[in-house]
Design a protein around this motif. Sequence first.
Motif, mmCIF file in Angstrom:
data_model
loop_
_atom_site.group_PDB
_atom_site.id
_atom_site.type_symbol
_atom_site.label_atom_id
_atom_site.label_comp_id
_atom_site.label_asym_id
_atom_site.label_seq_id
_atom_site.Cartn_x
_atom_site.Cartn_y
_atom_site.Cartn_z
ATOM 1 N N PRO A 290 52.524 44.767 52.701
ATOM 2 C CA PRO A 290 52.658 44.751 54.021
ATOM 3 C C PRO A 290 51.282 44.197 54.719
ATOM 4 C CG PRO A 290 52.600 47.263 52.782
ATOM 5 C CD PRO A 290 52.425 46.138 52.111
ATOM 6 N N LEU A 291 51.189 43.643 55.573
ATOM 7 C CA LEU A 291 50.246 43.181 56.522
ATOM 8 C C LEU A 291 48.923 44.301 56.417
ATOM 9 C CD1 LEU A 291 51.389 41.050 58.643
ATOM 10 C CD2 LEU A 291 50.255 40.219 57.102
ATOM 11 N N ALA B 243 46.540 43.969 45.160
ATOM 12 C CA ALA B 243 47.882 43.418 45.064
ATOM 13 C C ALA B 243 48.291 42.330 45.551
ATOM 14 C CB ALA B 243 48.854 44.810 46.223
ATOM 15 N N VAL B 244 47.336 41.780 46.847
ATOM 16 C CA VAL B 244 47.633 40.043 46.999
ATOM 17 C C VAL B 244 47.349 39.349 45.768
ATOM 18 C CG1 VAL B 244 46.409 38.674 48.310
ATOM 19 C CG2 VAL B 244 47.216 40.334 49.188
ATOM 20 N N ILE B 245 45.747 39.721 44.939
ATOM 21 C CA ILE B 245 45.764 38.918 43.724
ATOM 22 C C ILE B 245 46.813 38.744 42.897
ATOM 23 C CG2 ILE B 245 44.106 39.065 42.338
ATOM 24 C CD1 ILE B 245 42.190 40.172 44.259
ATOM 25 N N ALA C 139 39.727 52.177 49.556
ATOM 26 C CA ALA C 139 40.011 52.474 48.504
ATOM 27 C C ALA C 139 41.554 51.902 48.991
ATOM 28 C CB ALA C 139 40.883 54.119 48.032
ATOM 29 N N GLU C 140 42.265 52.284 50.188
ATOM 30 C CA GLU C 140 43.708 51.526 50.046
ATOM 31 C C GLU C 140 43.068 50.034 50.915
ATOM 32 O OE1 GLU C 140 46.670 52.549 50.684
ATOM 33 O OE2 GLU C 140 45.750 54.283 48.785
ATOM 34 N N HIS C 141 41.806 49.515 50.794
ATOM 35 C CA HIS C 141 42.321 47.822 51.605
ATOM 36 C C HIS C 141 41.444 47.590 49.177
ATOM 37 C CE1 HIS C 141 38.880 44.928 52.069
ATOM 38 N NE2 HIS C 141 39.846 44.537 53.279
#
Length: 176
Positions: free
Chosen positions: A5-6, A162-164, A154-156
């Motif tokens: 998700p964005l 996840a993106v990495i 923590a969510e950031h």
Amino acid sequence: MNQIPLWFERKFDFSFPAELHPNLCARLRGTPARLKDLVHGYSAEILREKPRQKWSAQEHVGHLLDLEPLWTARVGDYEAGSSVLTTADLTNRKTDEANHNARPTEQILAGFRTARAELVRRAEAADPALFARAIPHPRLKKPMRLVDHLYFVAEHDDHHLAVIWQLLHDATAKSS
């Protein structure tokens, strides 16, 4: 594969108890190790690859480091009883201008570990009366307790991990 998700489209529910403060500190304390483990063993070429002219995996690592002063400043906002949380640069100019791909990955990881240790130290040392103190978040336009702020960080972290992971997975799949 599922689409990540964005970040700016995420909605947050801060209805959990303030007593989760120690759990959130533990989660934040673990991010540097998870990040190091995630990028371990990848070549500089793969870490610095910029798909579709977006950030490379290494630039995402650098972005996590770039935001540590903001997260720590916001802990200071709770300590000072500020009327609004410190505003983020939503353009991410600092990351765009930092040229993280020109730096050794280990240097960025070490800087992140040091900065994150300071954030966790401050969060753990906070007066328990602050855990539930709410201050409006400038972008979300909703009150955020100190524990909510820690959850948000923590969510950031997890978003960028996840993106990495996705970038590294795609790069290795492409080269196979």
